[in-house]
Design an enzyme around this catalytic site. Structure first.
Site, PDB file in Angstrom:
ATOM      1  N   GLY A 127     -13.557  19.636  61.169  1.00 25.38           N
ATOM      2  CA  GLY A 127     -13.026  20.024  62.515  1.00 25.38           C
ATOM      3  C   GLY A 127     -13.110  20.854  62.928  1.00 25.38           C
ATOM      4  N   HIS A 128     -12.822  21.246  63.960  1.00 28.80           N
ATOM      5  CA  HIS A 128     -13.085  21.883  65.281  1.00 28.80           C
ATOM      6  C   HIS A 128     -12.270  23.449  64.873  1.00 28.80           C
ATOM      7  CE1 HIS A 128     -10.891  19.329  68.153  1.00 28.80           C
ATOM      8  NE2 HIS A 128     -10.250  19.577  66.835  1.00 28.80           N
ATOM      9  N   GLY A 129     -12.167  24.832  64.577  1.00 24.64           N
ATOM     10  CA  GLY A 129     -11.472  25.720  64.948  1.00 24.64           C
ATOM     11  C   GLY A 129     -11.903  25.951  63.372  1.00 24.64           C
TER      12      GLY A 129
END
Lengths: 342, 342, 342
Positions: C237-239
Site C-alpha cells: 500500500g501507499h506510503g
C-alpha cells in the site's frame, strides 16, 4: 446465434420435452432475465420460485416441476444447458488474422498450421507452437518453450523460457507461466537467489484465469495437470503438482512442493502450505488454510483447516466465546464455593 | 505546482485561517515530512503529537488545535486537503501523443476527439472510444467494446470483446476487464467450459487498481457501478453487481452472482461468497469471509463473518481457548465429585 | 552446464567431502529425482529417508549421515547447494539483443552501456536507465523514472512516472510499480481521488514476483528496501516502507503507511493493516491478519494475529468449541442444582 426447436435441443442433449416441442429457441438466459425465445436452466432447488415466474420459453430441469415455461428434462441439467449454450452461441470467435508482420518471431521458431499471431507478440528462439493457436497482442513466449495445438493465449500472457503448454489450453490476459519461484538461500542475513532450473508445465485442456502466476520449479517441474481449471489471480508455487481435473477458484494460493490429487476443489482465497500431500477429490471451503496432509475425499474448512462439518459448526460457535470464557471463570468460583461448603 | 496564499486556499475549500493568511503555500506533505511552504492535514486525533512538532507552514484541521503551524479549519479536513492537493499539484499530466502510427487500430473503430493512443495499443473491430481518452502502451480493447469519454487506461490493460467502460474511468496497469468467468459444467469428472455470453460493464467514475480482474457474466452482465473504487488485485466474479460508490480495498474477492448495494466497504483480503445479497452501506473488516446475506448498514468481521463488535470481542478471546477448554474438563470432574459427595 | 569434481565443489563452498572426491558432477536435482552425475541436498531431517535411497552421486548435508551417495558436508547446506547450482547451471542467460528498433525510446532518455531493450518496450521522457539492464517486451518505463544497473524487467512490467528502481533489481512479468494508491476523500457519498505525488522506490537487490503491485505514496514515498524479496501477487500500500531483507511470500498484502523493519518474514496470504509499526525480524505465519504493532522478533499467527506458539495451540482448539460451549451450559445447570441442594 442459431435457432433450434426445443425438440432438437432435447435430442441433442439426450433429454425429453414437457410442453411444446416446436418452440423456437435462439438464445440462453437466466431464469430472471429470459424473454421470448430464450432457454434457461434450474440446477438448484433454491431457485424454484424463479422457475414459477420465469418468462423463458423453456427451462432445462432435472425433474418435472411447475413452470409457465416448457421443460427440457435432463439428468444433469447444468451440463445439458452448457451444451445448449455452446450449440446456440458457440465459444468466442477469434479473428482470423494470420501471422502479423508486426509480431516478432524468431527464425528458429517452428509454427504450426493455421496459427493466428497478432501484433506485438514475441516468439523467441526455438519455440514450438502447435496448429490453430491464437496468440493475442502482447503475448510473450520465451526461448525453447512449447505450446501445443488449439491453444488460446489472451493479451499479455507471458510464458517463460523452456516451459511447456499442452493442447487446447486457454490462458487469460495478464497471466504468467514459469516465472522464477520464491526460492532463496538466506546466509548471514542476505537472501541468495537459487536458479530455477525446473519448468512450469501446463497440461492439456487446462484453463488459467487472468493474472494467474505459475512459478517454475527449482529443480523439479511445476505441473498443472490435464483438465484442471484455475481462476483469476491463482498462484502456484515452485515444484507443486496440481492433479488432473482440479478446480482452483480465484485467489487460491498453493505454496511450493505440494501435491494435489485429481478432482480437488479449492474455493476462493484458500491457501495451501508447502510440502503437503493432498489426496484425490479433496474439497477445501473458501478461505481455508490447509496446513496438513489430507486424505482422499476430505472436505475441510477453517484456518488451520479440518473436517468441514465439524469446522463449520465449531467456527459458528466463535460468537459464543465471550459468554463461554466468562462462564468458565464464574463456574470455577461457584464450584470453589461449593467445595469449601460456602 | 502552483503557489497560493493560505487565505486563497481557505477560500477555495470554504474554510477559515487561524494564523497568517498571507503564507505562501506551494505543495502538500505529511505532518512529519512537511517543510517550509508546505501544507499538511490532520484527519485523525491519533496524530495530534505530530501536529505539535510539524514543520509544515499550515495544517488543515477540523477544529482549532495547538500547533506551531498556521491552521486552515475546515469541516471535512481530508476532503479539503484533497482539493488543495488537486489545486497545487493537479492530477497526473498525460503526454499529448495523438494517435501513434505504431498502434494497431481497426478501420471500423470509431475514435472520439482528442484521444491519445500510444504505441503498441490494439483497438479491434467496431470499438467505440470516447473523447479525450488516454490509452497507454500495451492496452488491448477487444472487438465491439465501448469506452466512454475521458478514460485513462494504463499500460497493458485488457478489455475483452463487447465489454463496456463508462466515462472518466481510470484503470491501472495490467488489469483485466471481461475475461471469461470461472464457469464449468462438470460431467463424468470432466469440466466443460460454458461460453460467457454476458459482458463486464464498468460504469462512470470507477477506478480499478493494478492487476484487477473483472470476469464477464455467463448469461447476465457483471457490473461495477458508478463511482466505485477497486484496489489492486481485486477479483470480481461473473454476474456479480457491485453497487455505486463502493470501496473494495486491495486483494478483495467477490464470487459470482452476488449483489452489493451502494457505499459498501470491503477492507483488505475480504472474500464474499457467490449468490449473496449484500445491502447498502455494509462494512466488512479485513480478511472477513462473508458467507451469508447482509442487511443494510451491517458491519461485520470474521470468517464466517458476523456483527463486527461482537466478532472483534469474540475473536480476541480465541487466545483464551486453551484455559477455557481445559477449564471445562477440570470443572466437569470437580462437579462430578461434588455430585458424588466426593 | 559445467562439470566439476566433488572436491572442486567442496572447495568452492568451503565444505568437505565424505566419499570419492573425484566424482564428476554436472547438474543439480532433488533427492528423489537425482540420477548419475547429479548432486542434491538435505536441509531438513524430515527427508532423511530420501537420503538413504537417493540415486544422486553426491548430497550436500550438514553432518555425516548414512547414504549411498557421497557427501559434501557444509555448515549451511542449502546455501552451499545454491552456490553449486549457480556454478553449474548459472542464472538465466538473457538474449543479447541490443536496442531494438521496434522499441519506443524517448530522445531525452539516458540509457546506460550494454543495455538490451526488446521489441515493444516503451521508455518515456527523461528516463535514466543504468548499465547492462535487460528490458523484455512490453515493459513500460514512465516519464522521469530511474532504473539502476544490472536490472532485469520481465515482459509487461510497468514502472510508473518518477519511480525509482535500484541496482540488480529483478521484476517478474506483469508486475506493476508505482500505480496510484487507494486514496480517496469521501465527501457527500462521493469518493474524490487524491493525487499521489509520492513515488514508489525499489532499492538494490530487490526481487518482485509476477503480478505484484506496489502503490506509489500519496505524499511520502512507498519503499521496498534493499535485499527484500516479494513473491507473486504481493500488494504494497501507499506510503508503506518494507525494511531491508524482508521475505514477503506470494499473495501477501500490506496496507498503507505501515513500516516493516528488517528481516521480516510474512508467509502466504498474510494481511497487514495500515499505519502499523512492525519491528525487526518479525515472522508472520500464513494467512495471519496483523492488526497491531509488533515488537522486534515477534512471531505471530491468527487473525487478528498474536504470539504464534499460543495462537497455534489456541486455533487448534477451535475444533473443541462445540463440546466446550455445550459443556459450560450443562455445568452451569449442574452447579445450580448443587447450589440449590438438588
Amino acid at each position: 446465434m442459431k435457432t433450434k426447436t426445443l425438440a432438437e435441443l432435447a435430442e441433442y442433449v439426450g433429454g425429453r420435452v414437457v410442453g411444446n416441442p416446436n418452440l423456437k429457441i435462439s438464445s440462453a438466459a437466466t431464469l430472471e432475465g429470459a424473454e421470448n425465445g430464450e432457454i434457461s436452466f434450474l440446477a438448484n432447488r433454491k431457485y424454484l420460485k424463479l422457475l414459477r415466474t420465469t418468462k423463458a420459453a423453456a427451462v432445462v430441469v432435472q425433474e418435472e416441476l411447475e413452470s409457465p415455461a416448457a421443460l427440457l428434462v435432463a439428468d444433469d441439467p447444468y451440463y445439458a444447458f452448457t451444451q445448449i449454450v455452446v450449440l446456440l452461441h458457440g465459444h468466442r470467435k477469434h479473428k482470423k488474422f494470420g501471422i502479423s508482420a508486426k509480431a516478432s518471431i524468431a527464425e528458429s521458431a517452428a509454427l504450426g498450421k493455421d496459427v493466428h499471431i497478432h501484433d506485438f507478440v514475441t516468439i523467441n528462439e526455438n519455440v514450438r507452437l502447435g496448429d490453430r493457436c491464437i496468440l493475442y497482442p502482447g503475448v510473450f513466449i520465451g526461448p525453447d518453450a512449447e505450446v501445443g495445438d488449439d491453444c488460446v493465449l489472451y493479451p499479455n500472457v507471458v510464458i517463460y523460457d523452456r516451459c511447456k503448454v499442452g493442447n487446447r489450453v486457454i490462458i487469460h490476459a495478464n497471466a504468467t507461466v514459469g516465472e522464477d519461484g520464491f526460492g532463496f538461500a538466506t546466509h548471514d542475513g542476505v537472501h541468495h537467489k537459487i536458479p530455477h532450473i525446473g519448468r512450469a508445465i501446463i497440461e492439456d485442456d487446462v484453463e488459467l484465469g487472468a493474472a494467474c502466476a505459475i512459478e517454475r520449479g527449482t529443480l523439479d517441474d511445476t505441473v498443472v495437470s490435464k483438465g484442471s481449471k484455475l481462476g483469476d489471480a491463482v498462484v502456484i508455487g515452485h515444484g507443486t503438482r496440481v492433479g488432473p481435473h482440479c478446480l482452483l477458484v480465484p485467489q487460491v494460493g498453493v505454496a511450493g512442493s505440494t501435491t494435489l490429487g485429481h478432482h480437488c476443489v479449492a474455493a476462493g482465497q484458500v491457501g495451501i502450505s508447502g510440502h503437503l500431500h493432498i489426496g484425490n477429490r479433496v474439497t477445501m471451503a473458501a478461505q481455508s488454510g490447509v496446513a496438513n496432509n489430507l486424505a482422499d475425499g476430505a472436505v475441510v474448512f477453517g484456518s488451520p483447516a479440518f473436517d468441514a462439518n465439524k469446522a463449520k459448526r465449531a467456527y459458528s460457535l466463535i460468537k459464543y466465546l465471550p459468554e463461554t470464557v466468562k462462564g468458565v471463570r464464574k463456574l470455577a468460583k461457584r464450584v470453589s464455593a461449593l467445595e469449601n461448603g460456602r
